[in-house]
Write a protein that holds these residues in place. Structure first.
Motif, PDB file in Angstrom:
ATOM      1  N   LYS A 152      -3.729   3.279   0.267  1.00 46.32           N
ATOM      2  CA  LYS A 152      -4.448   2.498  -0.581  1.00 46.32           C
ATOM      3  C   LYS A 152      -3.496   1.450  -1.364  1.00 46.32           C
ATOM      4  O   LYS A 152      -2.374   1.535  -1.437  1.00 46.32           O
ATOM      5  CB  LYS A 152      -4.812   3.459  -1.733  1.00 46.32           C
ATOM      6  CG  LYS A 152      -6.162   4.458  -1.236  1.00 46.32           C
ATOM      7  CD  LYS A 152      -6.360   5.490  -2.253  1.00 46.32           C
ATOM      8  CE  LYS A 152      -7.182   6.323  -1.804  1.00 46.32           C
ATOM      9  NZ  LYS A 152      -7.681   7.326  -2.927  1.00 46.32           N
ATOM     10  N   PRO A 153      -4.039   0.201  -1.932  1.00 49.98           N
ATOM     11  CA  PRO A 153      -3.162  -0.871  -2.565  1.00 49.98           C
ATOM     12  C   PRO A 153      -2.645  -0.084  -3.622  1.00 49.98           C
ATOM     13  O   PRO A 153      -3.254   0.808  -4.647  1.00 49.98           O
ATOM     14  CB  PRO A 153      -4.224  -2.105  -2.756  1.00 49.98           C
ATOM     15  CG  PRO A 153      -5.467  -1.297  -2.935  1.00 49.98           C
ATOM     16  CD  PRO A 153      -5.508  -0.055  -1.826  1.00 49.98           C
ATOM     17  N   LYS A 173       0.826  -1.257   0.052  1.00 51.17           N
ATOM     18  CA  LYS A 173      -0.050  -0.004   0.165  1.00 51.17           C
ATOM     19  C   LYS A 173       0.980   1.343  -0.109  1.00 51.17           C
ATOM     20  O   LYS A 173       2.239   0.953   0.400  1.00 51.17           O
ATOM     21  CB  LYS A 173      -1.055   0.147   1.365  1.00 51.17           C
ATOM     22  CG  LYS A 173      -1.972  -1.138   1.095  1.00 51.17           C
ATOM     23  CD  LYS A 173      -2.826  -1.053   2.351  1.00 51.17           C
ATOM     24  CE  LYS A 173      -3.862  -2.125   2.368  1.00 51.17           C
ATOM     25  NZ  LYS A 173      -3.401  -3.492   2.178  1.00 51.17           N
TER      26      LYS A 173
END
Length: 471
Positions: free
Chosen positions: A456-457, A447
């Motif tokens: 967030k990935p 992430k």
């Protein structure tokens, strides 16, 4: 009670496998004695080249069989000699590449005994593309029920697609369970045990002293660590559930069942015939599917490259004494979408889908094609990712960090890795994983902190890149 003919064929094949195992049977011999009889019993006419095409060639290479319905390959089968071990990842990779380049979702790797079924389009590591695997020689496994999913009738009714959706739901549940288990391990393996956990437990068992609770937690740690690693267990192929051959309830797969034929059209024919005559001809439609066809949609070729109109079907009739048909509309075609080609595979001939699926997608790739996997270097060159970028992951309660470099590699603990997955596997080992090589989906494992301050990935950056490419 009479036995299923497929069971009888499998008994014969099982006997041949036992008789010839270890004799160095050739690939051709394996096809003749073990594979062809099964294909015939599954409803495929092995002597009809328009239904079973041997030595099928595609832009990706050659595959031993293409199983064809309505001039479209629907299943690819790669055969190996009886004594060949199918666990070599190169075999799976080669076959799935053939399938994708041919535009076929389902592919089968077999040595006449073991059958491994792959969803070539699944955007997951190669080992996770495996839908199921079965050995005919393992009599306790429900071979007939699994292999019947490769029958011509099951292929015509898209049963593999329906079961794949169930498999995805099961894998998601396993993923959630694994994350919960990792979080529990993270709490339990701390030394000394997590103080907040001790306080929480003391509220539940107030008659125990904190020291007693801490000792109990230490013993629980031993229980966790002495049991087989859950992640490893989740990767081991399991005996197939005998219920797998039962289709899901009709209402749960209604949107997956084909009720729409999609035909390609050049601009002049689209305007003159599809819109001008409220019909389309001459269409090569499977007679078995005619009763199901409720709609006809049109894919307009270059320069539009999109599905733009759909019409309800009034009737489908033979066309001028040929083997093809004319589709008459009950009312003029209405606009839909446009459903753009995106980066999918353009439908060169008629294809089947459902009206519900057409209403749910935005690109041809979502229906029949696959978006190519973007590499980190492509995303960097497009200036969507600006290295060096610090990335992080939490595994077994431990936070690991790495850095994406300008050349698209990752640096983790002073070592350079060529892929997100490779660095992810190293991070899992650094966190204490001791099993076989851990399969890691690097795009979701790692992430980053986005502009909005949220973690967030990395896959979010890939989606932005692909969206940019489609626009």
């Amino acid at each position: 009670m009479a036995r299923n003919p497929l069971d009888q064929t499998l008994d014969t094949i099982r006997s041949r496998i036992e008789s010839h195992r270890g004799e160095g049977v050739s690939e051709e011999g394996t096809k003749i004695a073990l594979i062809n009889p099964l294909l015939r019993d599954l409803g495929w006419d092995t002597e009809n080249l328009r239904e079973v095409s041997p030595e099928f060639s595609s832009s990706g290479g050659r595959v031993d069989y293409a199983l064809i319905i309505d001039n479209q390959p629907r299943l690819l089968v790669e055969a190996k000699a009886l004594d060949i071990n199918l666990d070599n990842p190169k075999l799976a990779m080669q076959l799935t590449v053939y399938a994708v380049t041919t535009g076929v979702r389902w592919a089968v790797l077999t040595n006449g005994d073991e059958y491994i079924i792959f969803n070539a389009y699944a955007e997951v590591p190669i080992e996770e593309k495996v839908f199921t695997r079965v050995r005919i020689s393992d009599e306790h496994v429900h071979s007939a029920q699994v292999l019947s999913l490769l029958s011509r009738s099951a292929t015509l009714n898209a049963l593999l697609d329906a079961h794949w959706q169930e498999e995805l739901a099961k894998r998601e549940r396993q993923h959630v369970d694994q994350k919960v288990l990792d979080a529990l391990r993270g709490l339990f393996v701390k030394e000394p045990p997590d103080a907040s956990l001790v306080r929480l437990l003391r509220r539940q068992v107030s008659d125990l002293a904190p020291s007693d609770i801490r000792e109990g937690l230490r013993r629980t740690i031993a229980t966790f660590e002495s049991s087989p690693d859950e992640e490893v267990k989740s990767r081991v192929p399991k005996p197939v559930n005998p219920l797998i051959s039962k289709p899901p309830p009709a209402e749960s797969r209604a949107s997956d069942m084909p009720d729409t034929v999609v035909v390609p059209a050049r601009e002049r024919n689209f305007h003159d015939t599809f819109l001008g005559e409220n019909r389309w001809y001459a269409v090569n439609i499977s007679e078995e599917l005619i009763p199901r066809m409720k709609y006809i949609a049109v894919y307009r070729t270059t320069p539009v490259s999109a599905i733009t109109h759909i019409a309800p079907v009034k009737s489908i009739e033979p066309w001028e004494g040929s083997e093809k048909f004319v589709v008459n509309f009950s009312e003029p075609a209405g606009e839909i979408g446009p459903i753009k080609l995106g980066r999918g595979i353009p439908p060169a001939g008629r294809r089947y889908t459902s009206k519900a699926a057409l209403e749910a997608v935005t690109s041809i790739a979502d229906l029949w094609g696959v978006n190519p996997k973007a590499e980190l270097k492509q995303i960097i060159d497009a200036q969507i990712l600006n290295p060096p970028l610090e990335v992080f992951a939490t595994y077994r309660g431990q936070k690991q960090t790495a850095r994406i470099e300008r050349d698209g590699t990752l640096t983790f603990q002073s070592q350079k890795y060529q892929s997100l997955s490779g660095a992810g596997a190293a991070a899992k080992r650094a966190a204490g994983y001791t099993g076989p090589k851990p399969a890691t989906q690097g795009w979701t494992f790692w992430k980053f902190i986005d502009e909005d301050g949220l973690g967030k990935p990395i896959n979010a950056l890939r989606r932005r890149f692909l969206k940019q490419q489609e626009s």
